[in-house]
Enzyme design. Sequence first.
Site, PDB file in Angstrom:
ATOM      1  N   LYS A 186     -49.269  78.426 -56.744  1.00 19.72           N
ATOM      2  CA  LYS A 186     -50.311  79.152 -56.018  1.00 19.72           C
ATOM      3  C   LYS A 186     -49.685  80.222 -55.129  1.00 19.72           C
ATOM      4  O   LYS A 186     -48.591  80.045 -54.623  1.00 19.72           O
ATOM      5  CB  LYS A 186     -51.061  78.114 -55.156  1.00 19.72           C
ATOM      6  CG  LYS A 186     -52.040  78.636 -54.143  1.00 19.72           C
ATOM      7  CD  LYS A 186     -52.543  77.524 -53.224  1.00 19.72           C
ATOM      8  CE  LYS A 186     -51.885  77.550 -51.854  1.00 19.72           C
ATOM      9  NZ  LYS A 186     -52.498  76.628 -50.879  1.00 19.72           N
TER      10      LYS A 186
ATOM     11  N   THR B 260     -58.333  75.766 -51.012  1.00 19.93           N
ATOM     12  CA  THR B 260     -57.235  75.295 -51.875  1.00 19.93           C
ATOM     13  C   THR B 260     -57.739  74.240 -52.848  1.00 19.93           C
ATOM     14  O   THR B 260     -57.472  74.311 -54.056  1.00 19.93           O
ATOM     15  CB  THR B 260     -56.095  74.714 -51.001  1.00 19.93           C
ATOM     16  OG1 THR B 260     -55.640  75.748 -50.130  1.00 19.93           O
ATOM     17  CG2 THR B 260     -54.951  74.198 -51.835  1.00 19.93           C
TER      18      THR B 260
HETATM   19  C1  R5P Z   1     -51.193  75.120 -47.112  1.00 22.87           C
HETATM   20  O1  R5P Z   1     -50.032  75.371 -47.263  1.00 22.87           O
HETATM   21  C2  R5P Z   1     -51.691  73.770 -46.694  1.00 22.87           C
HETATM   22  O2  R5P Z   1     -50.842  72.732 -47.120  1.00 22.87           O
HETATM   23  C3  R5P Z   1     -53.104  73.528 -47.198  1.00 22.87           C
HETATM   24  O3  R5P Z   1     -53.103  73.616 -48.600  1.00 22.87           O
HETATM   25  C4  R5P Z   1     -54.051  74.561 -46.659  1.00 22.87           C
HETATM   26  O4  R5P Z   1     -53.817  74.793 -45.309  1.00 22.87           O
HETATM   27  C5  R5P Z   1     -55.478  74.117 -46.849  1.00 22.87           C
HETATM   28  O5  R5P Z   1     -56.302  75.111 -46.332  1.00 22.87           O
HETATM   29  P1  R5P Z   1     -57.670  75.506 -47.025  1.00 22.87           P
HETATM   30  O6  R5P Z   1     -58.485  74.252 -47.086  1.00 22.87           O
HETATM   31  O7  R5P Z   1     -58.248  76.542 -46.095  1.00 22.87           O
HETATM   32  O8  R5P Z   1     -57.351  76.060 -48.362  1.00 22.87           O
END
Ligand code: R5P
Length: 312
Positions: free
Chosen positions: A202, A237
Amino acid sequence: MKKNFKIFAGSANYLLAKKVAQNLGVALGKAEVVHFADGECRVRVEEELGSGTIFVFQPLCPPVDENLMELSLFGNTLKRNGARKLVAIVPYLSYARQDKVHRKGECLSAEVVAKIIEASDFEKLITFDVHSEKALSFFKIPTENLSTLPVLAETVSSIFRAGKEKADALEDCAVVAPDKGATGRVQRLAKALGVKVVVIEKDRDLLTGRLKIKGVKGEVAGKRVVICDDMITSGGTLVLAAEFLKHQKVSEIFACAVHPLLVKSAPQDLQKSAIKKIITTDIIPVPKEKRFKKLEVVTVASLIASAIENNL
Ligand code: R5P
């Protein structure tokens, strides 16, 4: 067990702090937390502290900075009132994503948070599933990063086992890391479940915050998968990963994440997503208005209580 310790709690997650104290057979320490009209906070300890270790329980969930300030004021007043050893239990350590200067000109926020906690007289920090171990390297005091994933694994495996023989319940299952950074973290869940890890590649645009999936490393077609992340903020995510996995023809999608921040439309977006069930912890309170049908909140009170016992 000799009860020569006390637990105080800020207002970030008083309910969980109470459950932790109950697990240990003690009441929470008495303190007054006042917020003035201009937003300033004042903390006052209302009991004798004794000679044992004093724990202050405060996840740094929203309102993040307010909760950090409360934690800091607790440290100050407890030390002034004779606490011998102060331990901060910060099950969710915010600012851990800002563990480096990503772009020229930025502050190093994780370092600032470490300095604030240390300057508030804490002698140790205990946290759970921190986003980045690097954020802990800024602390000069000892830190302990524990994991709730074994508890989440129990729930995931009982969902997988439902209606299946124990032996084949975890056949054709995989744990999915939603990005490369999560790979190490999700190994704990995969190990507890006895299944393999696959990794989604990603990219996040640092300016717009927009996410893009480039591919996946590992076999997923036909499998029941559980996406594992440290936190759900906007839910973007998980939603994006689930959409991608659906197109890779997985058979069922589950998700688990430790810290349920669930901001903005995350509850609605996740409810509508391709994910069948999302398992999280009660480290961050999930009020009624953020709850949704697919969400299951598992308590980690006894895990936190054990962490306290191990630090006596
Ligand atoms: C990112 O590196 C974190 O580990 C999480 O994947 C991320 O912060 C999740 O944020 P969101 O729910 O806004 O995608």
